[in-house]
Design an enzyme around this catalytic site. Structure first.
Site, PDB file in Angstrom:
ATOM      1  NE  ARG A  37      -0.958  87.690  17.763  1.00 54.33           N
ATOM      2  CZ  ARG A  37       0.222  87.085  17.871  1.00 54.33           C
ATOM      3  NH1 ARG A  37       0.861  87.123  19.038  1.00 54.33           N
ATOM      4  NH2 ARG A  37       0.757  86.436  16.858  1.00 54.33           N
ATOM      5  CG  ASP A  55       0.178  95.581  14.220  1.00 56.79           C
ATOM      6  OD1 ASP A  55       1.332  95.419  14.680  1.00 56.79           O
ATOM      7  OD2 ASP A  55      -0.172  95.117  13.111  1.00 56.79           O
ATOM      8  CG  ASN A  81       7.345  90.972  27.112  1.00 47.00           C
ATOM      9  OD1 ASN A  81       8.237  90.239  27.514  1.00 47.00           O
ATOM     10  ND2 ASN A  81       6.385  90.533  26.281  1.00 47.00           N
ATOM     11  CE1 TYR A 153      14.618  89.810  18.632  1.00 51.26           C
ATOM     12  CE2 TYR A 153      16.765  88.810  19.012  1.00 51.26           C
ATOM     13  CZ  TYR A 153      15.506  89.152  19.463  1.00 51.26           C
ATOM     14  OH  TYR A 153      15.132  88.851  20.761  1.00 51.26           O
ATOM     15  CE  LYS A 157      14.425  92.377  21.379  1.00 51.23           C
ATOM     16  NZ  LYS A 157      13.338  92.907  22.228  1.00 51.23           N
ATOM     17  CB  THR A 186       8.570  81.803  24.305  1.00 44.75           C
ATOM     18  OG1 THR A 186       9.642  82.404  23.546  1.00 44.75           O
ATOM     19  CG2 THR A 186       8.797  82.074  25.789  1.00 44.75           C
TER      20      THR A 186
END
Length: 256
Positions: A37, A55, A81, A153, A157, A186
């Site tokens: 990556r 990681d 991000n 999730y 957040k 994305t």
């Protein structure tokens, strides 16, 4: 010209933030999960000063990433991000024994924040789904509830938003804000998402780059440069204290 560190910047919104900031003449340090990556990150933004690997699902690697990032600093702005989506069909724990979404989305940004000097501008990327997040102070990792990846999730957040506002309260000399980028096309957002990646990066770039008074105000939840009200738990100082206490227990690292 500012020096800016962006986590999770090998693709998607993070890579687009890097592209826009480089076009504005800033120095950008990228981050990627692994070497493959990292190569993709540099291919997408060859003008970057450096790309660091680590990681975020590993406390050891996140700690090493913080040390490597500090060697490249100091920074005028840091954009947290990186994040993991909620499509996991079952609950997964990492080698650290931590639920994976919670570790990447909450523990890792906490650890990086605690181990790096707080920049003049700190930007944390949340999601509009934080509005659906539930505050379970005695079960932040969802170990006693029926698994639901999207709920995990949303919860993560919410907690990240709480962390950002707590960092703002603790560091009044910095502009610390949390941003909902919207539903962006994305890999994470999917092809059906409403908005292009350029729009998903625009507010973070503005916060990192602009000297407008609105860009240098702290302690806000923003979307498209507009201040919104987050999940009410974000404004609960006692809940934020409890979150930080749990993160200290998980990481063994105290906020400076």
């Amino acid at each position: 010209m500012s020096r800016i560190f962006i986590t999770g910047s090998s693709q998607g919104i993070g890579a687009e933030c890097a592209r826009q900031l480089l076009d504005l003449g800033h120095e950008v340090i990228l981050h990627a999960r692994d070497d493959d990556r990292a190569s993709a990150a540099l291919a997408a933004n060859p003008g970057a000063t450096a790309v660091l690997t680590g990681d975020l699902a590993s406390i050891e690697q996140t700690t090493a990433l913080a040390a490597a990032a500090n060697e490249q600093g100091p920074y005028d702005a840091i954009i947290h991000n990186a994040g993991l989506g909620g499509d996991a069909p079952e609950r997964v724990t990492t080698a650290d024994g931590i639920e994976r979404i919670y570790q990447v989305n909450v523990v890792a940004p906490y650890l990086l924040t605690a181990l790096m000097p707080v920049a003049k501008r700190m930007i944390y990327l949340t999601s509009g789904l934080e509005a659906n997040g539930h505050w379970h102070p005695y079960d932040l990792q969802g170990s006693t509830r029926e698994w639901n990846g999207m709920q995990a999730y949303s919860d993560s957040k919410l907690q990240l938003s709480m962390l950002a506002i707590e960092i703002a309260a603790l560091n009044p000399d910095s502009a610390v804000n949390v941003v909902d980028p919207g539903w962006i096309r994305t890999r994470m957002g999917g092809a059906e998402a409403w908005d292009p990646v350029e729009l998903g990066a625009e507010t973070q770039v503005w916060l990192a780059d602009s000297d407008e008074p609105d860009a240098t105000t702290t302690g806000r939840y923003l979307k498209r440069r507009e201040q919104l009200e987050p999940n009410p738990t974000v404004r609960d100082a006692e809940a934020r204290d409890a979150l930080v206490y749990e993160l200290i227990k998980v990481t063994g690292v105290v906020l400076p």
